[in-house]
Enzyme design. Sequence first.
Site, PDB file in Angstrom:
ATOM      1  N   ASP A 115       0.817  -1.196   0.047  1.00 51.64           N
ATOM      2  CA  ASP A 115      -0.071  -0.113  -0.126  1.00 51.64           C
ATOM      3  C   ASP A 115       0.823   1.139   0.143  1.00 51.64           C
ATOM      4  OD1 ASP A 115      -2.411   1.361   0.110  1.00 51.64           O
ATOM      5  OD2 ASP A 115      -3.206   0.438   1.856  1.00 51.64           O
ATOM      6  N   ASP A 150     -10.233   3.682  -3.450  1.00 51.32           N
ATOM      7  CA  ASP A 150     -10.775   2.480  -2.954  1.00 51.32           C
ATOM      8  C   ASP A 150     -12.333   2.237  -3.707  1.00 51.32           C
ATOM      9  OD1 ASP A 150      -8.548   2.270  -1.515  1.00 51.32           O
ATOM     10  OD2 ASP A 150      -9.446   2.115   0.303  1.00 51.32           O
TER      11      ASP A 150
HETATM   12  C1  GLA Z   1      -5.975   1.378   1.459  1.00 58.18           C
HETATM   13  C2  GLA Z   1      -6.110   0.260   0.356  1.00 58.18           C
HETATM   14  C3  GLA Z   1      -7.284  -0.690   0.486  1.00 58.18           C
HETATM   15  C4  GLA Z   1      -6.911  -1.282   2.186  1.00 58.18           C
HETATM   16  C5  GLA Z   1      -6.726  -0.298   3.123  1.00 58.18           C
HETATM   17  C6  GLA Z   1      -6.243  -0.987   4.425  1.00 58.18           C
HETATM   18  O1  GLA Z   1      -7.136   2.302   1.609  1.00 58.18           O
HETATM   19  O2  GLA Z   1      -6.275   1.015  -0.888  1.00 58.18           O
HETATM   20  O3  GLA Z   1      -7.433  -1.520  -0.250  1.00 58.18           O
HETATM   21  O4  GLA Z   1      -5.774  -2.121   1.854  1.00 58.18           O
HETATM   22  O5  GLA Z   1      -5.853   0.562   2.870  1.00 58.18           O
HETATM   23  O6  GLA Z   1      -5.921  -0.050   5.412  1.00 58.18           O
END
Ligand code: GLA
Length: 395
Positions: A150, A205
Site C-alpha cells: 500500500d 478504493d
Molecule cells: C488502503 C487500500 C485498501 C486497503 C486499506 C487497508 O485504503 O487502498 O485497499 O488495503 O488501505 O488499510
Amino acid sequence: MKTRALHLIAILGLLLAGSLQAQESTLAPTPPMGWNSWNKFACNVSEDMIKSMADAMVKSGMKDAGYQYVNIDDCWQVSRDAAGNIVADPQRFPHGMKAVGDYIHSLGLKFGVYSDAGSKTCAGRPGGLGHEYQDAIQYAAWGVDYLKYDWCSTTTQDAKAAYANMRAALDAAGRPIVLSICEWGKAKPWLWEEVGGNLWRTTGDIQDRWQGKKEWSPGDCCSYGMLDILDLQVGLESYAGPGHWNDPDMLEVGNGGMTDTEYRSHFSLWAILAAPLIAGNDLRSMRPATHNILTNKEVIAVNQDPLGREGTRVAKNGDLEVWAKQLKDGSRAVVLLNRSASEQNITVAWEDLGYPDHLSAAVRDLWQHKDLGKFTGKFSASVASHAVVMVAAKP
Ligand code: GLA
C-alpha cells in the site's frame, strides 16, 4: 581453455536469464483470482476467520471455479521486535503467520499478506519502509505467495523507486511472490513496466455502491462507486497483459450495497477488464445469487482468457454502452451495459468489434448459458436497468 571457460560462463548466463524470465511469466499469467479480507472485514482479521474462509473457498466451489489466493489485508501486524522483525498480532494469530500459510497451502490454495511502502499502513500498523529486505525474507519463510503493498504514510518517497525496491527485495528472497501495487494510480503505475509489479491499482478504493465518488480528503485516498472506477479504466487497456494487470480494486459482489443485478454487472465488467478477480465477501455464508455470480465459469473464462487482452468501451450512447474484449480464439466477449433507470435496447455493431459488417457470428449468452444463433453485422438485446447482457460472438 580460456575461450571454453568464457563459453561456459556465457551459457550459464543465458540459462540464468532464461529461468528468471520463466519465473516472471509464471507469476500472474492471467489475472489473479482469490479472496481478500478488507472489503468485508476491514481490521477484524484472525487466524480462525482466515482458515474458515480458506475452507469455504474449497467447499463452496470457488476453488474449482479458479479462485486461488487467500489474502490477509491490513491489521495482521502490531509491532516490530528489537531486531526489527515484523510481529503478527499474537491474540489474533496465536500460531503465527507461517501456520496460517501452511494451512492455506494444505488446501491447495495460495497465501497473501499486506504491507505498505511507508512508515505505517493505512490502518496505522507498522509499514515496510527501511525493512524491505528483512520483510521479504520473512514473507518467503512464511510461504507468502502474494504481497499487496500500500501507499499510506509515504510522505516524500518516490513511488516508482519504492515499489522497485520492494520488487528487488522479493526477488532476492528467492520465492516467487506476486507484487500487487496499491498506489491508487496517483503516479501512473501502469507506466512502470520495468518495476515488475504484477498488478497495480488504478484508482482509490472501491465502495459497495453503483455510482458516486466521494471527494479526496487530506491524507485519505478517495473512494468511488463501481461505475466511477469503470470510467477511469478507459485508455489504460494497452498497459495490461500476461504478468502485469490493471487493478480496478477488489470485488464487492455479495456485500449488500448493490442489487444482484448490479453485482452481475460489476462482475461482468471486471471480467471484460481482465481485472484481478479478488472476492471481498463472506464466502462462508453466500446467498445462491452471490454464489452464481462469483462462480459463473463462462464469465470467468473471459477474464482468464490466455491472450490476456484487457477489454474496453467500444461504443457509448448516453447511458448505453458496449464493452468488448478480444479472446485468443478470435472471438469477442461483449458486455451491453445499461446505466439508465429504465429498460433499453442496446446494439453492438460488428464494426465496433473489428469485424466486417457482412460477417456471420455465433452469439452465446454467458449468463443464460444459451446459444442465441447466428447474427450478421450486429446483435441487439433488451437490457434491464443497471443490468448487462454478456455474450460471446464467434465468427
Ligand atoms: C488502503 C487500500 C485498501 C486497503 C486499506 C487497508 O485504503 O487502498 O485497499 O488495503 O488501505 O488499510
